[in-house]
Design a protein around this motif. Structure first.
Motif, PDB file in Angstrom:
ATOM      1  N   LEU A 128       0.872  -1.201   0.064  1.00 61.88           N
ATOM      2  CA  LEU A 128      -0.294  -0.233   0.645  1.00 61.88           C
ATOM      3  C   LEU A 128       1.322   1.096   0.107  1.00 61.88           C
ATOM      4  O   LEU A 128       0.448   2.562  -0.051  1.00 61.88           O
ATOM      5  CB  LEU A 128      -1.174  -0.114   1.348  1.00 61.88           C
ATOM      6  CG  LEU A 128      -1.977   1.254   1.486  1.00 61.88           C
ATOM      7  CD1 LEU A 128      -2.760   1.384   0.259  1.00 61.88           C
ATOM      8  CD2 LEU A 128      -2.769   1.315   3.147  1.00 61.88           C
ATOM      9  N   THR A 129       2.003   1.340   0.482  1.00 64.07           N
ATOM     10  CA  THR A 129       2.696   2.167   0.954  1.00 64.07           C
ATOM     11  C   THR A 129       3.602   2.553  -0.346  1.00 64.07           C
ATOM     12  O   THR A 129       3.104   3.695  -0.962  1.00 64.07           O
ATOM     13  CB  THR A 129       3.471   2.166   2.124  1.00 64.07           C
ATOM     14  OG1 THR A 129       3.035   2.198   3.215  1.00 64.07           O
ATOM     15  CG2 THR A 129       5.000   3.391   1.978  1.00 64.07           C
ATOM     16  N   ALA A 130       4.063   1.800  -0.842  1.00 65.85           N
ATOM     17  CA  ALA A 130       4.596   1.750  -2.571  1.00 65.85           C
ATOM     18  C   ALA A 130       3.533   2.693  -3.278  1.00 65.85           C
ATOM     19  O   ALA A 130       4.130   3.071  -4.627  1.00 65.85           O
ATOM     20  CB  ALA A 130       5.032   0.867  -3.023  1.00 65.85           C
ATOM     21  N   GLY A 131       2.458   1.748  -2.828  1.00 66.45           N
ATOM     22  CA  GLY A 131       1.810   2.252  -4.102  1.00 66.45           C
ATOM     23  C   GLY A 131       0.981   3.916  -3.992  1.00 66.45           C
ATOM     24  O   GLY A 131       0.586   4.217  -5.312  1.00 66.45           O
ATOM     25  N   LEU A 132       0.453   3.757  -3.138  1.00 70.06           N
ATOM     26  CA  LEU A 132       0.333   5.827  -2.713  1.00 70.06           C
ATOM     27  C   LEU A 132       1.706   6.395  -3.062  1.00 70.06           C
ATOM     28  O   LEU A 132       1.531   7.021  -3.837  1.00 70.06           O
ATOM     29  CB  LEU A 132       0.327   5.989  -0.952  1.00 70.06           C
ATOM     30  CG  LEU A 132      -1.514   5.172  -0.588  1.00 70.06           C
ATOM     31  CD1 LEU A 132      -0.888   5.178   0.664  1.00 70.06           C
ATOM     32  CD2 LEU A 132      -1.951   5.853  -1.073  1.00 70.06           C
ATOM     33  N   ALA A 133       3.001   5.875  -2.769  1.00 72.01           N
ATOM     34  CA  ALA A 133       4.163   6.418  -3.848  1.00 72.01           C
ATOM     35  C   ALA A 133       3.986   6.702  -5.090  1.00 72.01           C
ATOM     36  O   ALA A 133       4.430   7.272  -5.659  1.00 72.01           O
ATOM     37  CB  ALA A 133       5.593   5.979  -2.921  1.00 72.01           C
ATOM     38  N   ALA A 134       3.712   5.965  -5.672  1.00 75.56           N
ATOM     39  CA  ALA A 134       3.587   5.798  -7.653  1.00 75.56           C
ATOM     40  C   ALA A 134       2.527   6.344  -7.689  1.00 75.56           C
ATOM     41  O   ALA A 134       3.263   6.764  -8.742  1.00 75.56           O
ATOM     42  CB  ALA A 134       3.681   4.039  -7.985  1.00 75.56           C
ATOM     43  N   ALA A 142      -2.086  -1.271  -7.207  1.00 71.25           N
ATOM     44  CA  ALA A 142      -1.559  -2.053  -5.828  1.00 71.25           C
ATOM     45  C   ALA A 142      -2.242  -1.558  -4.763  1.00 71.25           C
ATOM     46  O   ALA A 142      -2.056  -2.659  -3.609  1.00 71.25           O
ATOM     47  CB  ALA A 142       0.175  -1.560  -5.989  1.00 71.25           C
ATOM     48  N   CYS A 143      -2.248  -0.830  -4.457  1.00 72.55           N
ATOM     49  CA  CYS A 143      -3.330   0.156  -3.354  1.00 72.55           C
ATOM     50  C   CYS A 143      -4.726  -0.758  -3.087  1.00 72.55           C
ATOM     51  O   CYS A 143      -4.727  -1.015  -2.000  1.00 72.55           O
ATOM     52  CB  CYS A 143      -3.627   1.271  -3.340  1.00 72.55           C
ATOM     53  SG  CYS A 143      -2.161   2.749  -3.517  1.00 72.55           S
ATOM     54  N   GLY A 144      -5.310  -0.930  -4.413  1.00 73.60           N
ATOM     55  CA  GLY A 144      -6.880  -1.486  -3.843  1.00 73.60           C
ATOM     56  C   GLY A 144      -6.610  -2.909  -3.965  1.00 73.60           C
ATOM     57  O   GLY A 144      -7.435  -3.366  -2.578  1.00 73.60           O
ATOM     58  N   ALA A 145      -4.838  -3.694  -4.551  1.00 70.49           N
ATOM     59  CA  ALA A 145      -5.056  -5.056  -3.647  1.00 70.49           C
ATOM     60  C   ALA A 145      -4.982  -5.252  -2.306  1.00 70.49           C
ATOM     61  O   ALA A 145      -4.793  -5.952  -1.751  1.00 70.49           O
ATOM     62  CB  ALA A 145      -3.874  -5.910  -4.669  1.00 70.49           C
ATOM     63  N   ALA A 146      -4.049  -4.007  -2.037  1.00 73.31           N
ATOM     64  CA  ALA A 146      -3.283  -4.236  -0.455  1.00 73.31           C
ATOM     65  C   ALA A 146      -4.574  -4.428   0.771  1.00 73.31           C
ATOM     66  O   ALA A 146      -4.293  -4.894   1.671  1.00 73.31           O
ATOM     67  CB  ALA A 146      -2.176  -3.460  -0.182  1.00 73.31           C
ATOM     68  N   ILE A 147      -5.471  -2.897  -0.009  1.00 69.97           N
ATOM     69  CA  ILE A 147      -6.453  -2.659   1.119  1.00 69.97           C
ATOM     70  C   ILE A 147      -7.963  -3.888   1.037  1.00 69.97           C
ATOM     71  O   ILE A 147      -7.819  -4.023   2.122  1.00 69.97           O
ATOM     72  CB  ILE A 147      -7.078  -1.714   0.724  1.00 69.97           C
ATOM     73  CG1 ILE A 147      -5.909  -0.418   0.900  1.00 69.97           C
ATOM     74  CG2 ILE A 147      -8.721  -1.443   1.057  1.00 69.97           C
ATOM     75  CD1 ILE A 147      -6.555   0.647   0.073  1.00 69.97           C
TER      76      ILE A 147
END
Length: 408
Positions: free
Chosen positions: A100-106, A121-126
């Motif tokens: 999630l952190t990496a996705g938010l950065a991207a 990436a964020c959607g999958a992590a959440i």
């Protein structure tokens, strides 16, 4: 506390954390994790006009960025129980928070491919975290189910409020929509650092497979809870994606629209704190589910076509109703199951189907708007969704246990 449902079997759901301090630390981490689970959605919609103006982003890409992450909540949710059994719930949550952190950065890099990849990436992590948090609550806070359910669902609602309320001011201060999105990387990274010692130092207790008994997929109660989840998800994520554009289309300026969304979501926090505690003390949850679903659907519809002079009233109705409905749907996981294993499987089912089908809400709003040129048709849709939510919420609120309802 009179909790709906039977007591757990001996040892089921008992905490593997043997000190009060460790439980408090876990509770704090759960709340902080919840505070990062909705900024993805509300931060993007808060500055959507500025992003599209600066980038010329197509309507198709906007639809993808608002719909795909919600759809992924459904697609990826069923994998969470299996990952938890193999690696342990805490470590899977930690890994998901890193993603999630990496996705938010991207998302803050600015380029469309990075924005889309980061959002995916964020959607999958959440999705994974969404499923596993209720099972941790069921396992480690058996005697505080109402309190902990309220705390973590309140944190999730607060996360949406933070994204809606602060993203536009950050954009205005920096004149950079990229930094407006990137800024939400920082709180996620802090949670990773705080949660890592607990997840890595301690050998996590794994949520075992349920032994015997029918599958949750064959349970009438499980399906009623799941459909209730579908209907609340249709409204919940439509609020995150479309409420600010709806208000701005009605003539509210960007800053005030963001404030209204933030206030509405802050009222969601109040509802999400109160509703689980009340529900857990009731003999069953039929009445509260019915009333809250009608309040939510009515508040959303009136925010679209009700008198603008009363917009703060409609926003308040929507906020209190939506926060309570979201919390009640998630609380059904722990009230309709006996143990953490069944809670994990029910969570995977209801969030997989709930978010997978519920993601259609944001898409339907866009389709109806494109087809009619106004949000009025969407308002009618939410009235219907609210009524259906009342019907299935009433049925989901009956005093039944998932699996055992097939034997009664």
């Amino acid at each position: 506390m009179r909790q709906s449902g039977a007591k757990p079997t001996p040892g089921a759901g008992s905490s593997h954390l043997n000190t009060g301090r460790a439980l408090v630390y876990l509770a704090v981490c759960i709340v902080l994790i919840g505070l990062n689970l909705r900024t993805l959605y509300s931060s993007f919609s808060a500055i959507l006009p500025e992003i599209t103006s600066a980038t010329g982003m197509s309507a198709a890409l906007v639809s993808a960025l608002t719909t795909v992450p919600v759809l992924l909540l459904g697609v990826c949710a069923p994998a969470a129980p299996s990952l938890s059994r193999r690696f342990g719930a805490e470590r899977v949550i930690l890994a998901a928070m890193v993603v999630l952190t990496a996705g938010l950065a991207a998302r803050g890099l600015g380029a469309a491919p990075a924005l889309l990849a980061g959002t995916i990436a964020c959607g999958a992590a959440i999705a994974v975290v969404n499923v596993l948090l209720p099972s941790l609550v069921k396992r480690d806070f058996q005697h505080r189910l109402g309190t902990m359910s309220g705390l973590y669902t309140g944190a999730i609602c607060a996360s949406a409020a933070l994204g809606a309320g602060f993203t536009h001011p950050i954009y205005a201060a920096t004149e950079s929509w990229q930094f407006g999105l990137f800024s939400w990387t920082l709180p996620a990274a802090v949670v990773v650092l705080l949660f890592a010692p607990l997840a890595l130092r301690r050998k996590p207790a794994r949520i075992s497979k349920a032994v015997g008994g029918p599958s949750v997929w064959r349970s009438h109660t499980a399906w009623q809870v799941t459909i209730f989840m579908v209907l609340q998800a249709m409204m919940s994520f439509s609020v995150f994606a479309w409420l600010a554009p709806i208000l701005r289309e009605r003539g509210v300026d960007g800053g005030t629209a963001g404030l209204m969304v933030a206030v509405s979501i802050l009222l969601q926090v109040a509802g999400s704190f109160l509703a689980p505690a009340i529900a857990a003390r009731c003999y069953d949850q039929r009445t509260i589910n019915l009333v809250i679903a009608l309040l939510t659907g009515g508040g959303f519809a009136l925010s679209i076509f009700g008198p603008l002079e009363l917009i703060w009233v409609w926003i308040a109705m929507l906020g209190l109703g939506q926060g309570s409905m979201t919390a009640l749907a998630l609380t059904m996981i722990v009230l309709r199951t006996r143990d953490a294993a069944t809670a994990s499987h029910l969570s995977g089912m209801m969030q997989g189907v709930g978010y997978g089908v519920g993601s259609s809400g944001t898409l339907l709003v866009g389709v109806l708007y494109e087809g009619t040129g106004t949000f009025t048709a969407a308002g009618v849709m939410f009235l219907v969704v609210g009524v259906l939510g009342a019907v299935f919420g009433y049925r989901a609120g009956r005093r039944r246990i998932v699996g055992e309802d097939m034997q009664s």
